[in-house]
Design an enzyme around this catalytic site. Structure first.
Site, short mmCIF file in Angstrom:
data_model
loop_
_atom_site.label_atom_id
_atom_site.label_comp_id
_atom_site.label_asym_id
_atom_site.label_seq_id
_atom_site.Cartn_x
_atom_site.Cartn_y
_atom_site.Cartn_z
N ASP A 37 -1.01 1.58 -4.00
CA ASP A 37 -1.88 0.52 -4.55
C ASP A 37 -3.24 1.03 -4.97
O ASP A 37 -4.10 0.25 -5.38
CB ASP A 37 -2.01 -0.65 -3.57
CG ASP A 37 -2.90 -0.34 -2.38
OD1 ASP A 37 -2.93 0.83 -1.97
OD2 ASP A 37 -3.54 -1.27 -1.86
N ASP A 86 -2.39 6.56 -3.44
CA ASP A 86 -1.25 5.90 -2.82
C ASP A 86 -0.77 4.78 -3.72
O ASP A 86 -1.28 4.59 -4.83
CB ASP A 86 -1.60 5.40 -1.42
CG ASP A 86 -2.59 4.24 -1.43
OD1 ASP A 86 -3.35 4.12 -2.39
OD2 ASP A 86 -2.61 3.46 -0.46
N ASP A 134 -5.84 2.44 -3.35
CA ASP A 134 -7.09 2.37 -2.59
C ASP A 134 -7.33 3.60 -1.73
O ASP A 134 -8.35 3.73 -1.07
CB ASP A 134 -7.15 1.09 -1.74
CG ASP A 134 -6.06 0.98 -0.69
OD1 ASP A 134 -5.22 1.90 -0.60
OD2 ASP A 134 -6.03 -0.04 0.03
N SER A 146 0.81 -1.21 0.00
CA SER A 146 0.00 0.00 0.00
C SER A 146 0.86 1.27 0.00
O SER A 146 1.57 1.55 -0.94
CB SER A 146 -0.95 -0.03 1.20
OG SER A 146 -1.90 0.99 1.13
#
Length: 444
Positions: A241, A239, A243, A101
């Site tokens: 990833d 960010d 999400d 992430s």
């Protein structure tokens, strides 16, 4: 039973250090494969972000799943919510995300989605963990799983994102996108430009090592500067990833997750599609709670972590929630937090109301909030330390009923987060610093 490996958001750590090693990840793939293979012939999708170790762990998972007799669909670099969506549409039994992430490139992790595109139930995670304590085996050669690369994965997800706002036309809007050198680097520019916006993109040159480095939703300074330089209408930061999302208005002022959630929820309420209240977390700014209540919208706080926000939404049958970090849940659009979809929901609210992002954020008065991250080298229960308990009590007494104090260990990083919220920013900073020093000594 307590989990040995799974945390609040999968399994995460530093690459090369247990459990984030090639051997363990291969064993994890096998363990997951064994669990899902028991439920019939299965296929599991694997997607990743852009960090360099993703290649290694993709291969390790592929080997483990194949050894368990499970077929694999390889999605390549794609945002986490895209993996959730494709898991549903391909009728796969599960989806696996290789990502840490918002963490630096030297971290990585594994998280799973169910066939419904939601986090795995606790009992399934525990079942996977039970196989991790067993030696890895291999099915007969004619039963090995096959792997195929899904070449149109990105295009499918782009069309999905656009389909969540069918009526939205962004012609005339100039937007700067910061893709954090992460999984959105190709997809987000396509989504916004195909909806008609003039797009300027930064953070879209991943080299495997620069993901989240001085860019993206956790470091918005570059986005702020570029919005002002381009004289853009607004900026959007994701960010690594994809999400999470943060935004910047035309003046370069940051609009965080609490403010974005307020905009989305208010718009849904005014349109009659909110269907209940809103779920935040213990870290959500008090200003969000007060602004929603002024509109007659119920607000509840869950523990920090999208897993807990999701659980509370399910308990109440509600659809909108999120965290200050920009991890927002719009469950009428996707089954998990989705930075691109959430940004589109905000732009839909701006268009429908005719109110700009700068004016929208004035409708929610944020309480000054200071958060200090204290690094911890070992897993010490901070709140069990007498000196910490006494310091928290003393801080709460100083605030009386005009603020909040929160201490919590991070679920994704070796940190203890010290948060103080009060009306006076100087007082907030001072009290947070004093409390952080006590925590730091307790952890030494």
């Amino acid at each position: 039973m307590s989990r040995k490996y799974f945390g609040t958001d999968g399994i995460r750590g530093r690459v090369g250090e247990a459990p984030i090693t090639p051997q363990f990840i291969m064993h994890l793939g096998w363990a997951a494969g064994k669990v899902f293979a028991q439920r019939g012939k299965s296929r599991i999708l694997i997607g990743k972000d852009t960090r360099i170790s993703g290649y290694m762990f993709e291969s390790a998972l592929e080997a483990g799943l194949s050894a368990a007799g499970v077929d694999i669909g390889l999605l390549g670099p794609i945002p986490t919510p895209g993996i959730a969506y494709l898991t549903r549409t391909f009728r796969a039994q599960a989806g696996i995300v290789i990502s840490a992430s918002h963490n630096p490139y030297y971290d990585n992790g594994i998280k799973f989605f169910s066939g419904d595109g939601t986090k795995l139930p606790d009992e399934v995670e525990l079942e996977i963990e039970s196989y991790l304590d067993q030696p890895m085996t291999c099915v007969e050669s004619d039963k090995l799983g096959k792997a195929v690369r899904i070449n149109d994965a990105a295009g499918r997800y782009i069309e999905f994102c656009k389909g969540t706002v069918n009526s939205l036309n962004l012609r005339g809007l100039k937007v700067v996108l910061d893709c954090s050198h992460g999984a959105t680097y190709q997809i987000a520019p396509s989504v916004f430009s195909e909806l008609g916006a003039t797009v300027v993109t930064i953070g879209n040159q991943p080299d495997g090592l620069n993901i989240n480095h001085e860019c993206g939703s956790t470091s918005p300074a570059a986005l702020k500067a570029r919005v002002l330089e381009e004289k853009a209408d607004l900026g959007i930061a994701f960010d690594g990833d994809g999400d999470r999302v943060m935004m910047v208005d035309h003046n370069g002022e940051l609009v965080d997750g609490d403010q974005l959630l307020f905009i989305i929820a208010s718009h849904a309420f005014d349109q009659g599609r909110l269907q209940g209240g809103v779920v935040g977390t213990q870290m959500s700014n008090l200003g969000l709670e007060l602004a929603l209540k002024d509109k007659g919208i119920d607000f509840r706080r869950a523990k920090v972590g999208d897993r807990y926000v999701m659980q509370m939404l399910a308990e109440h049958g509600w659809r909108f929630g999120g965290e200050s970090s920009g991890h927002l849940l719009c469950l009428d659009a996707n089954s998990t937090g989705d930075g691109i979809v959430s940004a589109l929901q905000v732009l839909l609210a701006l268009r429908d109301t005719g109110v700009g992002l700068h004016e929208w954020q004035k409708r929610m008065s944020k309480m000054p909030q200071t958060m200090i991250n204290v690094r911890r080298q070992k897993n010490v229960d901070v709140m069990a330390q007498p000196e910490v308990i006494a310091a928290v009590k003393a801080t709460e007494n100083k605030l009386a009923d005009r603020g909040r104090v929160l201490l919590r260990p991070s679920g994704t990083e070796p940190l203890v987060r010290v948060m103080v919220e009060a009306e006076d920013p100087a007082v907030t900073q001072l009290l947070a610093q004093e409390l952080a020093e006590v925590v730091e000594k307790a952890l030494a």
